[in-house]
Design a protein around this motif. Structure first.
Motif, PDB file in Angstrom:
ATOM      1  N   LEU A 126      -3.793   1.553  -7.470  1.00 57.14           N
ATOM      2  CA  LEU A 126      -3.218   0.323  -6.925  1.00 57.14           C
ATOM      3  C   LEU A 126      -4.060  -0.243  -5.789  1.00 57.14           C
ATOM      4  CD1 LEU A 126       0.627   1.064  -6.885  1.00 57.14           C
ATOM      5  CD2 LEU A 126      -0.640  -0.407  -8.443  1.00 57.14           C
ATOM      6  N   MET A 127      -4.651   0.629  -4.985  1.00 56.13           N
ATOM      7  CA  MET A 127      -5.528   0.149  -3.907  1.00 56.13           C
ATOM      8  C   MET A 127      -6.735  -0.574  -4.487  1.00 56.13           C
ATOM      9  SD  MET A 127      -5.417   3.372  -1.233  1.00 56.13           S
ATOM     10  CE  MET A 127      -6.793   2.706  -0.282  1.00 56.13           C
ATOM     11  N   LEU A 128      -7.319  -0.015  -5.539  1.00 55.40           N
ATOM     12  CA  LEU A 128      -8.459  -0.674  -6.190  1.00 55.40           C
ATOM     13  C   LEU A 128      -8.022  -1.962  -6.872  1.00 55.40           C
ATOM     14  CD1 LEU A 128     -10.179   2.472  -7.774  1.00 55.40           C
ATOM     15  CD2 LEU A 128     -10.941   1.185  -5.772  1.00 55.40           C
ATOM     16  N   GLN A 129      -6.852  -1.933  -7.488  1.00 52.50           N
ATOM     17  CA  GLN A 129      -6.332  -3.096  -8.195  1.00 52.50           C
ATOM     18  C   GLN A 129      -6.005  -4.224  -7.232  1.00 52.50           C
ATOM     19  OE1 GLN A 129      -3.168  -2.750 -11.375  1.00 52.50           O
ATOM     20  NE2 GLN A 129      -1.905  -3.606  -9.747  1.00 52.50           N
ATOM     21  N   ASN A 130      -5.327  -3.898  -6.127  1.00 53.69           N
ATOM     22  CA  ASN A 130      -4.875  -4.925  -5.183  1.00 53.69           C
ATOM     23  C   ASN A 130      -6.002  -5.488  -4.332  1.00 53.69           C
ATOM     24  OD1 ASN A 130      -2.230  -4.634  -6.062  1.00 53.69           O
ATOM     25  ND2 ASN A 130      -1.701  -3.138  -4.490  1.00 53.69           N
TER      26      ASN A 130
END
Length: 259
Positions: A126-130
């Protein structure tokens, strides 16, 4: 009582089991983490960064019960090997202590390790996605009413009880044979569920989901029948009663094992 459970003897058995199998368990955790990273990352990629809470919960749910069932089915794998079974059964510990070590690892420790592993991978994805979008996706909340941990726990407990008993009962191919039992039992429930519900309610039901809800169709309208909130704790209690029976059955089956 000392013949059944002794804290010092149990702790030594637990430490011995951990020392013998920690490499295998760490390797299993690595496999789970890699699979979770691959699945979560792939879904995030193909959905253009729309890995929502529902998708996260679906992956958590099916991996949780699937990996847990496979792990549980192998917890008594020594019993399928004549040499290893003799070594295990001759250990200076009671059957209950051996049973308890297996239960703690397959039910309690597994839940903790899997949940931590899932959140570690999910958070990174999610950190990479966001980082590349203005629309931030929320992290899965297992305390939310829409994605409850309790639902996953009930499903896992039932499958754990079946595979735990199967791990003791079957000498070979524990998981496959246990899975066949689950499939046969599930098919039986599905086949008898709707006719039985029709007889009990005295009406023809359009759709019946076992242990969940039913629907009646009149003209082009569907009317859902949901259990009352006061009934749900009883249903949950009945489910855990079945799980307890399976666990107790596994213990007495293990007691029958002799050198």
């Amino acid at each position: 009582m000392n013949n059944i459970f002794n804290l010092r003897r149990f702790s030594q058995l637990f430490i011995k089991h951990t020392q013998e199998y920690y490499k295998t368990y760490l390797l299993s955790v690595g496999v789970i983490v890699a699979l979770l990273a691959a699945i979560l990352g792939f879904i995030s990629y193909v959905s253009d960064g729309n890995l929502g809470v529902k998708s996260q919960y679906a992956i958590f749910f099916f991996f949780f019960i699937g990996a847990g069932s496979i792990f549980t089915s192998m917890i008594f794998s020594e019993l399928g090997n004549s040499r290893k079974s003799i070594t295990m059964l001759m250990l200076p510990a009671s059957h209950f202590e051996k049973y308890l070590v297996a239960w703690i690892y397959s039910f309690l420790i597994y839940q903790l390790v899997f949940t931590l592993s899932f959140y570690a991978v999910d958070l990174i994805v999610l950190m990479l996605q966001n980082s590349g979008t203005d629309e931030k996706m929320a992290l899965l909340d297992l305390q939310s009413a829409g994605t409850p941990y309790g639902m996953a726990l009930i499903a896992f407990a039932v499958l754990h009880g079946i595979t735990f008993l199967g791990a003791v009962f079957f000498e070979k191919l524990h998981f496959i044979k246990s899975a066949c039992l689950v499939a046969v039992f599930g098919l039986f429930i599905i086949l008898i569920n709707q006719p039985l519900a029709n007889v009990i309610l005295g009406v023809k039901l359009e759709k019946v989901v076992p242990f969940a809800h039913a629907a009646i169709k009149e003209a082009d309208n569907y009317y859902a029948l949901e259990p009352q909130s006061s009934i749900k704790p009883i249903m949950i209690g009945m489910t855990y009663t079945i799980v307890m029976i399976l666990w107790i059955g596994a213990y007495f089956k293990l007691k029958e094992k002799q050198v």
